[in-house]
Design a protein around this motif. Sequence first.
Motif, PDB file in Angstrom:
ATOM      1  N   THR A   1       0.819  -1.215   0.000  1.00 16.05           N
ATOM      2  CA  THR A   1       0.000   0.000   0.000  1.00 16.05           C
ATOM      3  C   THR A   1       0.849   1.260   0.000  1.00 16.05           C
ATOM      4  O   THR A   1       0.576   2.209  -0.740  1.00 16.05           O
ATOM      5  CB  THR A   1      -0.923   0.008   1.250  1.00 16.05           C
ATOM      6  OG1 THR A   1      -1.580  -1.259   1.332  1.00 16.05           O
ATOM      7  CG2 THR A   1      -1.953   1.122   1.165  1.00 16.05           C
ATOM      8  N   PHE A   2       1.870   1.298   0.857  1.00 16.95           N
ATOM      9  CA  PHE A   2       2.632   2.547   1.045  1.00 16.95           C
ATOM     10  C   PHE A   2       4.085   2.463   0.562  1.00 16.95           C
ATOM     11  O   PHE A   2       4.788   3.476   0.563  1.00 16.95           O
ATOM     12  CB  PHE A   2       2.666   2.919   2.536  1.00 16.95           C
ATOM     13  CG  PHE A   2       1.305   3.166   3.137  1.00 16.95           C
ATOM     14  CD1 PHE A   2       0.649   4.370   2.926  1.00 16.95           C
ATOM     15  CD2 PHE A   2       0.685   2.199   3.924  1.00 16.95           C
ATOM     16  CE1 PHE A   2      -0.601   4.607   3.490  1.00 16.95           C
ATOM     17  CE2 PHE A   2      -0.551   2.424   4.482  1.00 16.95           C
ATOM     18  CZ  PHE A   2      -1.204   3.633   4.256  1.00 16.95           C
ATOM     19  N   GLY A   3       4.553   1.255   0.244  1.00 14.88           N
ATOM     20  CA  GLY A   3       5.973   1.114  -0.116  1.00 14.88           C
ATOM     21  C   GLY A   3       6.880   1.290   1.089  1.00 14.88           C
ATOM     22  O   GLY A   3       8.060   1.612   0.960  1.00 14.88           O
ATOM     23  N   VAL A   4       6.332   1.096   2.300  1.00 13.50           N
ATOM     24  CA  VAL A   4       7.111   1.278   3.532  1.00 13.50           C
ATOM     25  C   VAL A   4       7.303  -0.093   4.190  1.00 13.50           C
ATOM     26  O   VAL A   4       6.328  -0.825   4.398  1.00 13.50           O
ATOM     27  CB  VAL A   4       6.374   2.226   4.512  1.00 13.50           C
ATOM     28  CG1 VAL A   4       7.114   2.303   5.842  1.00 13.50           C
ATOM     29  CG2 VAL A   4       6.231   3.616   3.892  1.00 13.50           C
ATOM     30  N   ALA A   5       8.565  -0.419   4.505  1.00 13.94           N
ATOM     31  CA  ALA A   5       8.856  -1.722   5.121  1.00 13.94           C
ATOM     32  C   ALA A   5       8.818  -1.588   6.645  1.00 13.94           C
ATOM     33  O   ALA A   5       9.566  -0.806   7.219  1.00 13.94           O
ATOM     34  CB  ALA A   5      10.236  -2.193   4.679  1.00 13.94           C
ATOM     35  N   LEU A   6       7.933  -2.341   7.272  1.00 13.38           N
ATOM     36  CA  LEU A   6       7.860  -2.316   8.741  1.00 13.38           C
ATOM     37  C   LEU A   6       8.854  -3.314   9.325  1.00 13.38           C
ATOM     38  O   LEU A   6       9.081  -4.381   8.749  1.00 13.38           O
ATOM     39  CB  LEU A   6       6.452  -2.690   9.211  1.00 13.38           C
ATOM     40  CG  LEU A   6       5.325  -1.720   8.883  1.00 13.38           C
ATOM     41  CD1 LEU A   6       4.007  -2.212   9.479  1.00 13.38           C
ATOM     42  CD2 LEU A   6       5.640  -0.313   9.396  1.00 13.38           C
ATOM     43  N   GLU A   7       9.399  -2.954  10.486  1.00 11.91           N
ATOM     44  CA  GLU A   7      10.301  -3.889  11.174  1.00 11.91           C
ATOM     45  C   GLU A   7       9.696  -4.318  12.490  1.00 11.91           C
ATOM     46  O   GLU A   7       9.170  -3.485  13.236  1.00 11.91           O
ATOM     47  CB  GLU A   7      11.642  -3.215  11.436  1.00 11.91           C
ATOM     48  CG  GLU A   7      12.481  -3.156  10.195  1.00 11.91           C
ATOM     49  CD  GLU A   7      13.897  -2.695  10.452  1.00 11.91           C
ATOM     50  OE1 GLU A   7      14.380  -2.821  11.588  1.00 11.91           O
ATOM     51  OE2 GLU A   7      14.491  -2.196   9.491  1.00 11.91           O
ATOM     52  N   ARG A   8       9.782  -5.614  12.753  1.00  6.10           N
ATOM     53  CA  ARG A   8       9.230  -6.148  14.001  1.00  6.10           C
ATOM     54  C   ARG A   8      10.044  -5.652  15.192  1.00  6.10           C
ATOM     55  O   ARG A   8      11.257  -5.581  15.132  1.00  6.10           O
ATOM     56  CB  ARG A   8       9.275  -7.687  13.923  1.00  6.10           C
ATOM     57  CG  ARG A   8       8.789  -8.359  15.157  1.00  6.10           C
ATOM     58  CD  ARG A   8       8.616  -9.864  14.987  1.00  6.10           C
ATOM     59  NE  ARG A   8       9.499 -10.512  14.045  1.00  6.10           N
ATOM     60  CZ  ARG A   8      10.748 -10.857  14.294  1.00  6.10           C
ATOM     61  NH1 ARG A   8      11.298 -10.589  15.460  1.00  6.10           N
ATOM     62  NH2 ARG A   8      11.463 -11.468  13.372  1.00  6.10           N
ATOM     63  N   GLU A   9       9.349  -5.276  16.277  1.00  2.96           N
ATOM     64  CA  GLU A   9      10.076  -4.836  17.475  1.00  2.96           C
ATOM     65  C   GLU A   9      10.425  -5.997  18.417  1.00  2.96           C
ATOM     66  O   GLU A   9      11.581  -6.154  18.788  1.00  2.96           O
ATOM     67  CB  GLU A   9       9.273  -3.762  18.221  1.00  2.96           C
ATOM     68  CG  GLU A   9      10.044  -3.223  19.418  1.00  2.96           C
ATOM     69  CD  GLU A   9       9.261  -2.275  20.299  1.00  2.96           C
ATOM     70  OE1 GLU A   9       8.778  -1.249  19.789  1.00  2.96           O
ATOM     71  OE2 GLU A   9       9.139  -2.562  21.498  1.00  2.96           O
ATOM     72  N   PRO A  10       9.466  -6.821  18.846  1.00  7.30           N
ATOM     73  CA  PRO A  10       9.850  -7.913  19.751  1.00  7.30           C
ATOM     74  C   PRO A  10      10.774  -8.907  19.063  1.00  7.30           C
ATOM     75  O   PRO A  10      10.664  -9.139  17.860  1.00  7.30           O
ATOM     76  CB  PRO A  10       8.518  -8.593  20.118  1.00  7.30           C
ATOM     77  CG  PRO A  10       7.449  -7.876  19.418  1.00  7.30           C
ATOM     78  CD  PRO A  10       8.026  -6.823  18.546  1.00  7.30           C
ATOM     79  N   ARG A  11      11.676  -9.478  19.854  1.00  6.78           N
ATOM     80  CA  ARG A  11      12.691 -10.356  19.265  1.00  6.78           C
ATOM     81  C   ARG A  11      12.293 -11.813  19.416  1.00  6.78           C
ATOM     82  O   ARG A  11      11.639 -12.189  20.379  1.00  6.78           O
ATOM     83  CB  ARG A  11      14.021 -10.086  19.956  1.00  6.78           C
ATOM     84  CG  ARG A  11      14.336  -8.611  19.921  1.00  6.78           C
ATOM     85  CD  ARG A  11      15.568  -8.290  20.711  1.00  6.78           C
ATOM     86  NE  ARG A  11      16.749  -8.638  19.950  1.00  6.78           N
ATOM     87  CZ  ARG A  11      17.979  -8.581  20.442  1.00  6.78           C
ATOM     88  NH1 ARG A  11      18.174  -8.238  21.689  1.00  6.78           N
ATOM     89  NH2 ARG A  11      19.007  -8.885  19.684  1.00  6.78           N
ATOM     90  N   LEU A  12      12.722 -12.608  18.433  1.00  7.24           N
ATOM     91  CA  LEU A  12      12.461 -14.046  18.497  1.00  7.24           C
ATOM     92  C   LEU A  12      13.487 -14.690  19.431  1.00  7.24           C
ATOM     93  O   LEU A  12      14.658 -14.318  19.406  1.00  7.24           O
ATOM     94  CB  LEU A  12      12.597 -14.689  17.116  1.00  7.24           C
ATOM     95  CG  LEU A  12      11.711 -14.146  15.990  1.00  7.24           C
ATOM     96  CD1 LEU A  12      11.892 -14.998  14.740  1.00  7.24           C
ATOM     97  CD2 LEU A  12      10.249 -14.098  16.396  1.00  7.24           C
TER      98      LEU A  12
END
Length: 333
Positions: free
Chosen positions: A320-331
Motif C-alpha cells: 500500500t505505502f511502499g514502507v517496510a515495517l520492522e518487528r520490534e519484539p525479538r524471536l
Amino acid sequence: MALAKAATLDNTMGLPCRAERFIAATTHEEIRTALVMAADDAVPLNIVGGASNLLLAPHLPGITLQVACDDWWWEESDDQTVLVYAQAGLSWHALATACVERGWWGIENLALIPGHVGAAPIQNIGAYGVELADVLEAVHVMHCDDGREAVFTRDDCEFAYRDSIFKRALAGRVVVTQVVLRLSRSPSPRLGYGDLAQRVSVHPEVREIFDAVCAVRREKLPDPAVLGNAGSFFTNPVLEATQAERLLQEYPVMPHFQQPNGSVKLAAGWLIERCGFKGTRWGAFGVHERQALVLVHLGGGDRQELLALADHIRDTVYQTFGVALEREPRLMG
Ligand SMILES: Cc1cc2nc3c(=O)[nH]c(=O)nc-3n(C[C@H](O)[C@H](O)[C@H](O)COP(=O)(O)OP(=O)(O)OC[C@H]3O[C@@H](n4cnc5c(N)ncnc54)[C@H](O)[C@@H]3O)c2cc1C
C-alpha cells in the motif's frame, strides 16, 4: 543458587514456552556459574528479563538465564542531581514509581513500561517523548565468554531509536547486571508528546506527569495480564525526506515527525490502521481495537500463527505505502 531445571516461561504475549534449564540468578557469582554451565555444555544461552519484548518458541533449548538481583540505591551527585543504581532484575515500573515518589525527574514519562531494568538499555526503551538514553549514565555488564565485568558509558551504548550496541554487535554476548541513571531534583517536564500537556497543570509536579502517563497507557494499551501482547509489534519507520514527501502528497493527513537529521518518522500504527487491520481477528490473534500497532493473543495460539499474521500485515503495508515495517519484539528459540 536456584537449580537449573525445566520451567514454564511466562511471557506477556502468552505464548506457550518451556525452557529446558532455567536459572534465576540472585548474585553475580550465580550469573557467572550459569555462563560457565552454558559454555561447558556447549548449549545456547538465552538471557531473559520479564519476557515482555520476546516471541518465544515452544521449547527453549540450553540454559535460560534471568537476572534476579533486584536491589537499588542512590547517591547525591550534587544539589540538583541524583545518581540511581538499579540492579537488572528490578521491575522497571517499580523503579520509576520509587523515583517519582522521591520527587526525582527523568523517567516519569517511562512509567508503566513492562519488564526489568536490565532490558531497558537493550532497545533504549522510550515513550511519550523520552528515551532511556536521555537519563542513562552507565550500564554494568558481564561478558558471556569469560565472565569479565565492564562498565559502558552512555556513548559506548550507541543508543538510537529502539536500538543500542546490545542489540547489534553485543547481542547475546553480555549480561546487563546494573543500570545507572542520572535524575534531577529540578523540575524538567517533557510534555511535547500527544496530549500530555492537556492532561496536567501548567507547572506540574513529577507525580502528575507520571499519573497522566499511566492513565493514557491504561486507556490505550491492553494489559498483558488480561490480553496477551508484546506492546508495539513494529517500530515506527524512519524515511528519507523525499520518500516521506511523496507519501504526504498522497496522504496529507498522515502523522509524521521530522527528525533532527532531516529524516521523517511515520506512525506504524496509522499505516496498519489505514490498511483496515485495526480491531480485526485472525484465528487466535488479532489487531487491538484501540491501537493498531499492538497484536493481541486471544488464547490458544502459537508463535508460527502470530508471525504469519505479522507477515501479512507487513506485506499489506508495503504494497500500500511502499514502507517496510520492522518487528520490534525479538524471536527467542
Ligand atoms: C503492554 C506493553 C507495553 C510496552 N510499552 C513499551 C514502551 O512504551 N516503550 C518501549 O520501549 N517498550 C515497550 N514495551 C516493550 C518492553 O516492555 C520493553 O522492551 C522492556 O524493556 C522489555 O523488558 P523485559 O525485561 O521484559 O525484557 P525481555 O522481553 O525479557 O527481553 C528483551 C531483550 O532484552 C534482552 N535482555 C533482557 N534482560 C537482559 C539482561 N539482563 N542482560 C542482557 N540482555 C537482556 C533479552 O535477551 C531480549 O533480547 C512494551 C511491552 C508491553 C507488553
